[in-house]
Design a protein around this motif. Structure first.
Motif, PDB file in Angstrom:
ATOM      1  N   LYS A 178       0.811  -1.229   0.000  1.00  0.00           N
ATOM      2  CA  LYS A 178       0.000   0.000   0.000  1.00  0.00           C
ATOM      3  C   LYS A 178       0.838   1.270   0.000  1.00  0.00           C
ATOM      4  N   SER A 230      -2.921  -1.024  -4.079  1.00  0.00           N
ATOM      5  CA  SER A 230      -3.992  -1.428  -3.160  1.00  0.00           C
ATOM      6  C   SER A 230      -4.502  -2.840  -3.432  1.00  0.00           C
ATOM      7  N   HIS A 282      -6.516   8.288  -3.830  1.00  0.00           N
ATOM      8  CA  HIS A 282      -7.334   8.059  -2.637  1.00  0.00           C
ATOM      9  C   HIS A 282      -8.764   7.662  -2.995  1.00  0.00           C
ATOM     10  N   ASP A 285      -8.366   3.990  -3.014  1.00  0.00           N
ATOM     11  CA  ASP A 285      -8.197   3.387  -1.691  1.00  0.00           C
ATOM     12  C   ASP A 285      -7.751   4.453  -0.703  1.00  0.00           C
ATOM     13  N   MET A 286      -8.615   4.757   0.258  1.00  0.00           N
ATOM     14  CA  MET A 286      -8.295   5.773   1.259  1.00  0.00           C
ATOM     15  C   MET A 286      -7.152   5.351   2.177  1.00  0.00           C
ATOM     16  N   ASN A 287      -6.836   4.071   2.200  1.00  0.00           N
ATOM     17  CA  ASN A 287      -5.798   3.578   3.106  1.00  0.00           C
ATOM     18  C   ASN A 287      -4.403   3.544   2.479  1.00  0.00           C
ATOM     19  N   LEU A 288      -4.291   3.985   1.232  1.00  0.00           N
ATOM     20  CA  LEU A 288      -2.964   4.045   0.624  1.00  0.00           C
ATOM     21  C   LEU A 288      -2.082   5.054   1.360  1.00  0.00           C
ATOM     22  N   LYS A 289      -0.811   4.713   1.458  1.00  0.00           N
ATOM     23  CA  LYS A 289       0.180   5.652   2.008  1.00  0.00           C
ATOM     24  C   LYS A 289       0.915   6.266   0.825  1.00  0.00           C
TER      25      LYS A 289
END
Length: 280
Positions: A3, A145, A26, A29-33
């Protein structure tokens, strides 16, 4: 995948282009860094984009996805690709030479052409000039993601057929070694060459030696002087010149707390050569 998504471009940060790329990622996927390698690549400078990837990619965890967008041919017939390196990183980029240094110095295992009909942001088909947002960031985010697998990106391309830029050669004699000034340590104006530490030391240079340095732009002599070979900038006085081994284990030239490139109007590229010679 881990991610991790790392973005590089020549867009700068003065408008909304980079923010749009981050926003699209985002949306996937909102959880991507999401991180930036740099967005200050000189406009249209594919060579610089290629080198900065080489400078950075291998220091990130395996599985990290890089998106590099320096794309003067956007909207043309150039291919959009994802390369998997031999170390297990992924680079999403135009096939325009951006993969040159990764291929030469790290190695590329597989290249796949992005199927743009299936891998582009929804309702972006009428825009032909911002593939960084609509294709590259979108595809990179989906890959990072795990919304898609690497195999689902598209068909495989022969690695030896990707576009490559000309890379300078290093030549050696018994008492000298000659190469190119590949790039600058931009903020400090240090000259980074394509001569490795290993090849430099084969000439017999040792720390503390005074080494003759000859710099040319084509056939024009730009600089000729003797410089100390040191371990770090502390080995010379402030404003004094030094030859040192840079962070990529290549030879570099600097002015301690000064800017060598500006002081002597030095450029980079295949026509800029640098030679280190032993002195008696």
């Amino acid at each position: 995948m881990n991610k991790l998504l790392v973005l590089q471009s020549d867009f700068g940060l003065v408008d909304g282009a980079v923010a749009a790329m981050i926003g699209v990622a985002h949306e996937v996927d909102m959880n991507l860094k999401i991180y930036s390698l740099t967005h200050d690549i000189t406009p249209y400078n594919i060579w610089e984009a290629s080198y900065r990837l080489f400078q950075s990619v291998k220091f990130w965890p395996k599985g990290t996805v890089f998106v590099s967008v320096v794309d003067p041919g956007v909207g043309s017939s150039r291919k959009s690709v994802v390369a998997k390196t031999k170390d297990g990183h992924f680079v999403v980029t135009p096939d325009n030479g951006t993969l040159t240094h990764i291929k030469k110095y790290i190695g590329i295992e597989v290249v796949r052409e992005i199927d743009e009909k299936n891998h582009r942001r929804k309702e972006s088909e009428l825009s032909h000039t911002f593939h960084g947002r609509d294709i590259f960031s979108y595809t990179g985010a989906r890959l990072a993601s795990e919304k898609i697998s690497f195999e689902e990106v598209g068909g495989e391309l022969p690695v030896d057929k990707i576009v490559e830029l000309e890379v300078g050669k290093v030549t050696r004699t018994e008492s000298s070694i000659k190469g190119n000034i590949d790039i600058l340590d931009v903020r400090f104006g240090s000259l980074w060459t394509n001569i490795t530490r290993e090849d430099f030391l084969k000439i017999g240079f040792e720390y503390g030696d005074r080494v003759e340095v000859v710099i040319k732009n084509g056939s024009t002599l730009v600089y000729n002087n003797r410089i100390t070979f040191g371990k770090s900038f502390a080995d010379v006085y402030v404003s004094e010149q030094i030859i040192y081994v840079n962070s990529l284990l290549r030879m570099a030239v600097a002015i301690n707390q000064g800017n060598f490139a500006k002081a002597y109007s030095i450029g980079t590229g295949i026509h800029w050569t640098i030679e280190f010679k032993k002195t008696s």
